[in-house]
Design a protein around this motif. Structure first.
Motif, PDB file in Angstrom:
ATOM      1  N   GLU A   1       0.391  -0.819  -0.384  1.00  0.00           N
ATOM      2  CA  GLU A   1      -0.013   0.576  -0.179  1.00  0.00           C
ATOM      3  C   GLU A   1       1.383   1.039   0.223  1.00  0.00           C
ATOM      4  O   GLU A   1       0.454   2.126  -0.628  1.00  0.00           O
ATOM      5  N   ARG A   2       2.098   1.570   0.678  1.00  0.00           N
ATOM      6  CA  ARG A   2       2.806   2.024   0.960  1.00  0.00           C
ATOM      7  C   ARG A   2       3.657   2.716  -0.878  1.00  0.00           C
ATOM      8  O   ARG A   2       3.339   3.160  -0.705  1.00  0.00           O
ATOM      9  N   ILE A   3       4.082   1.552  -0.910  1.00  0.00           N
ATOM     10  CA  ILE A   3       4.477   1.577  -2.490  1.00  0.00           C
ATOM     11  C   ILE A   3       3.028   2.294  -3.783  1.00  0.00           C
ATOM     12  O   ILE A   3       3.530   3.025  -4.294  1.00  0.00           O
ATOM     13  N   VAL A   4       1.825   1.902  -3.564  1.00  0.00           N
ATOM     14  CA  VAL A   4       1.183   2.534  -4.134  1.00  0.00           C
ATOM     15  C   VAL A   4       0.485   4.115  -4.433  1.00  0.00           C
ATOM     16  O   VAL A   4       0.694   4.651  -5.079  1.00  0.00           O
ATOM     17  N   ASP A   5       0.826   3.948  -2.334  1.00  0.00           N
ATOM     18  CA  ASP A   5       0.365   5.704  -2.477  1.00  0.00           C
ATOM     19  C   ASP A   5       1.193   6.260  -2.404  1.00  0.00           C
ATOM     20  O   ASP A   5       1.318   7.661  -2.839  1.00  0.00           O
ATOM     21  N   THR A   6       3.200   6.171  -2.850  1.00  0.00           N
ATOM     22  CA  THR A   6       3.919   6.950  -3.602  1.00  0.00           C
ATOM     23  C   THR A   6       4.881   7.040  -4.084  1.00  0.00           C
ATOM     24  O   THR A   6       5.672   7.770  -4.828  1.00  0.00           O
ATOM     25  N   ASP A   7       4.366   5.960  -5.326  1.00  0.00           N
ATOM     26  CA  ASP A   7       5.619   5.613  -5.955  1.00  0.00           C
ATOM     27  C   ASP A   7       6.592   5.319  -5.863  1.00  0.00           C
ATOM     28  O   ASP A   7       7.612   5.898  -6.689  1.00  0.00           O
ATOM     29  N   ALA A   8       7.027   4.732  -5.020  1.00  0.00           N
ATOM     30  CA  ALA A   8       9.001   5.419  -4.221  1.00  0.00           C
ATOM     31  C   ALA A   8       9.334   3.782  -4.490  1.00  0.00           C
ATOM     32  O   ALA A   8       8.254   2.518  -2.987  1.00  0.00           O
ATOM     33  N   PRO A   9      10.603   3.150  -4.368  1.00  0.00           N
ATOM     34  CA  PRO A   9      10.463   1.488  -3.796  1.00  0.00           C
ATOM     35  C   PRO A   9      10.417   1.657  -1.828  1.00  0.00           C
ATOM     36  O   PRO A   9      10.970   2.395  -1.591  1.00  0.00           O
ATOM     37  N   LEU A  10       9.961   0.436  -2.020  1.00  0.00           N
ATOM     38  CA  LEU A  10      10.310   0.340  -0.408  1.00  0.00           C
ATOM     39  C   LEU A  10      11.071  -0.948   0.044  1.00  0.00           C
ATOM     40  O   LEU A  10      10.424  -1.878  -0.321  1.00  0.00           O
TER      41      LEU A  10
ATOM     42  N   GLU B   1       0.821 -11.853  10.964  1.00  0.00           N
ATOM     43  CA  GLU B   1      -0.221 -12.868  10.418  1.00  0.00           C
ATOM     44  C   GLU B   1       0.520 -13.821  10.544  1.00  0.00           C
ATOM     45  O   GLU B   1       0.959 -15.656  10.524  1.00  0.00           O
ATOM     46  N   PHE B   2       1.851 -13.703   9.849  1.00  0.00           N
ATOM     47  CA  PHE B   2       2.548 -14.730   8.806  1.00  0.00           C
ATOM     48  C   PHE B   2       4.007 -14.591   8.972  1.00  0.00           C
ATOM     49  O   PHE B   2       4.874 -15.713   8.683  1.00  0.00           O
ATOM     50  N   GLY B   3       4.546 -13.804   9.658  1.00  0.00           N
ATOM     51  CA  GLY B   3       5.812 -13.878  10.557  1.00  0.00           C
ATOM     52  C   GLY B   3       7.105 -13.771   9.228  1.00  0.00           C
ATOM     53  O   GLY B   3       8.002 -13.555   9.140  1.00  0.00           O
ATOM     54  N   LEU B   4       5.981 -12.543   8.131  1.00  0.00           N
ATOM     55  CA  LEU B   4       7.081 -12.090   7.332  1.00  0.00           C
ATOM     56  C   LEU B   4       6.701 -10.333   8.285  1.00  0.00           C
ATOM     57  O   LEU B   4       7.177  -9.769   7.748  1.00  0.00           O
ATOM     58  N   SER B   5       8.906 -10.608   8.263  1.00  0.00           N
ATOM     59  CA  SER B   5       9.516  -9.255   9.243  1.00  0.00           C
ATOM     60  C   SER B   5       9.779  -7.629   7.803  1.00  0.00           C
ATOM     61  O   SER B   5       9.963  -7.365   8.322  1.00  0.00           O
ATOM     62  N   ASN B   6      10.640  -8.614   7.189  1.00  0.00           N
ATOM     63  CA  ASN B   6      11.201  -8.022   5.726  1.00  0.00           C
ATOM     64  C   ASN B   6      10.677  -7.976   4.249  1.00  0.00           C
ATOM     65  O   ASN B   6       9.924  -9.131   4.206  1.00  0.00           O
ATOM     66  N   TYR B   7      10.936  -6.973   4.094  1.00  0.00           N
ATOM     67  CA  TYR B   7      10.652  -6.772   2.596  1.00  0.00           C
ATOM     68  C   TYR B   7      11.009  -6.112   2.056  1.00  0.00           C
ATOM     69  O   TYR B   7      12.312  -4.396   2.300  1.00  0.00           O
ATOM     70  N   LEU B   8      10.692  -6.564   0.417  1.00  0.00           N
ATOM     71  CA  LEU B   8      11.349  -5.506  -0.422  1.00  0.00           C
ATOM     72  C   LEU B   8      10.600  -5.361  -1.486  1.00  0.00           C
ATOM     73  O   LEU B   8      10.531  -6.244  -2.209  1.00  0.00           O
TER      74      LEU B   8
ATOM     75  N   ALA C   1       0.828   5.322 -14.400  1.00  0.00           N
ATOM     76  CA  ALA C   1       0.015   5.196 -13.317  1.00  0.00           C
ATOM     77  C   ALA C   1       0.204   3.840 -12.536  1.00  0.00           C
ATOM     78  O   ALA C   1       0.776   2.648 -12.980  1.00  0.00           O
ATOM     79  N   VAL C   2      -0.082   3.858 -11.485  1.00  0.00           N
ATOM     80  CA  VAL C   2       1.077   2.666 -10.871  1.00  0.00           C
ATOM     81  C   VAL C   2      -0.076   1.719 -10.246  1.00  0.00           C
ATOM     82  O   VAL C   2      -1.512   2.059  -9.814  1.00  0.00           O
ATOM     83  N   LEU C   3      -0.245   0.837 -10.574  1.00  0.00           N
ATOM     84  CA  LEU C   3      -1.190  -0.363 -10.683  1.00  0.00           C
ATOM     85  C   LEU C   3      -1.020  -1.781  -9.667  1.00  0.00           C
ATOM     86  O   LEU C   3      -2.171  -2.927  -9.153  1.00  0.00           O
ATOM     87  N   GLY C   4      -0.237  -1.716  -8.880  1.00  0.00           N
ATOM     88  CA  GLY C   4       0.379  -2.922  -7.987  1.00  0.00           C
ATOM     89  C   GLY C   4       1.974  -3.009  -7.846  1.00  0.00           C
ATOM     90  O   GLY C   4       2.882  -1.905  -8.143  1.00  0.00           O
ATOM     91  N   THR C   5       2.003  -4.246  -7.498  1.00  0.00           N
ATOM     92  CA  THR C   5       4.149  -4.061  -7.061  1.00  0.00           C
ATOM     93  C   THR C   5       4.585  -5.625  -7.193  1.00  0.00           C
ATOM     94  O   THR C   5       3.650  -6.112  -7.704  1.00  0.00           O
ATOM     95  N   VAL C   6       5.404  -5.560  -7.305  1.00  0.00           N
ATOM     96  CA  VAL C   6       6.552  -6.771  -7.308  1.00  0.00           C
ATOM     97  C   VAL C   6       7.244  -6.694  -5.894  1.00  0.00           C
ATOM     98  O   VAL C   6       8.275  -5.987  -5.412  1.00  0.00           O
ATOM     99  N   CYS C   7       7.020  -7.592  -5.299  1.00  0.00           N
ATOM    100  CA  CYS C   7       7.764  -7.717  -3.820  1.00  0.00           C
ATOM    101  C   CYS C   7       8.730  -9.127  -3.378  1.00  0.00           C
ATOM    102  O   CYS C   7       7.629 -10.167  -4.112  1.00  0.00           O
ATOM    103  N   VAL C   8       9.062  -8.968  -2.259  1.00  0.00           N
ATOM    104  CA  VAL C   8       9.867 -10.323  -1.440  1.00  0.00           C
ATOM    105  C   VAL C   8       9.425  -9.980  -0.061  1.00  0.00           C
ATOM    106  O   VAL C   8       9.500  -9.497   0.247  1.00  0.00           O
TER     107      VAL C   8
END
Length: 165
Positions: free
Chosen positions: A78-87, A106-113, A123-130
């Motif tokens: 959501e932050r990426i979509v709102d800012t159009d910046a990598p996170l 919920e899933f124990g996933l605390s690291n994000y890129l 226009a921002v449509l979504g994200t690709v992330c790990v």
């Protein structure tokens, strides 16, 4: 004793051509999840999923955006979509903005890129992330791999505007 079920990579029909690439990236980076997410007005929706966390992130699964609700922790994507910046969030448990977010709790996933996916007009449509389950950093080469995958997703979306579902 039965063998554990293998991780099942899944995508929308429009993204099927990159399924193998998602698998390979999850393995090379050693992360729990590689996702392509679509942004809807009130939710982030899984369009493609690979890695061990496919048991949590299935195509069509949605996480509700925090929006203007100050009592909710925003979703990473959501932050990426709102800012159009990598996170990059090394460890959400130690991050003032993302501590207690849905993926962590919920899933124990605390690291994000993650990086934004754009349509042909920009226009921002979504994200690709790990996502991963512990603090870690990413090399410039690993970040470039994620951006290359995003570039491929953008090419697909330019040919098929419904590819993200």
């Amino acid at each position: 004793m039965t063998a554990p079920e293998p991780n099942v990579t899944d995508t929308t029909a429009g993204l099927a051509q990159i399924a193998g690439r998602l698998d390979a990236l999850a393995e090379r980076l050693g992360v729990k999840s590689v996702l392509v997410m679509r942004s809807d007005p009130d939710a982030m929706v899984v369009a493609a999923t690979a890695g061990e966390a496919t048991k949590h992130y299935t195509v069509g699964a949605a996480g509700r955006k925090a929006g203007r609700d100050a009592d909710r922790v925003p979703l990473y994507c959501e932050r990426i979509v709102d800012t159009d910046a990598p996170l990059f969030v090394r460890d959400s448990r130690e991050d003032a903005t993302f501590a207690g977010n849905e993926d962590e709790v919920e899933f124990g996933l605390s690291n994000y890129l993650g990086v934004a996916v754009h349509d042909e007009s920009g226009a921002v449509l979504g994200t690709v992330c790990v996502l991963d389950d512990g603090p870690r950093d990413y090399t410039d080469e690993q970040r470039a791999e994620l951006e290359s995958l995003r570039d491929d997703v953008e090419q697909i979306v330019r040919r098929d505007s419904g590819a993200l579902g």
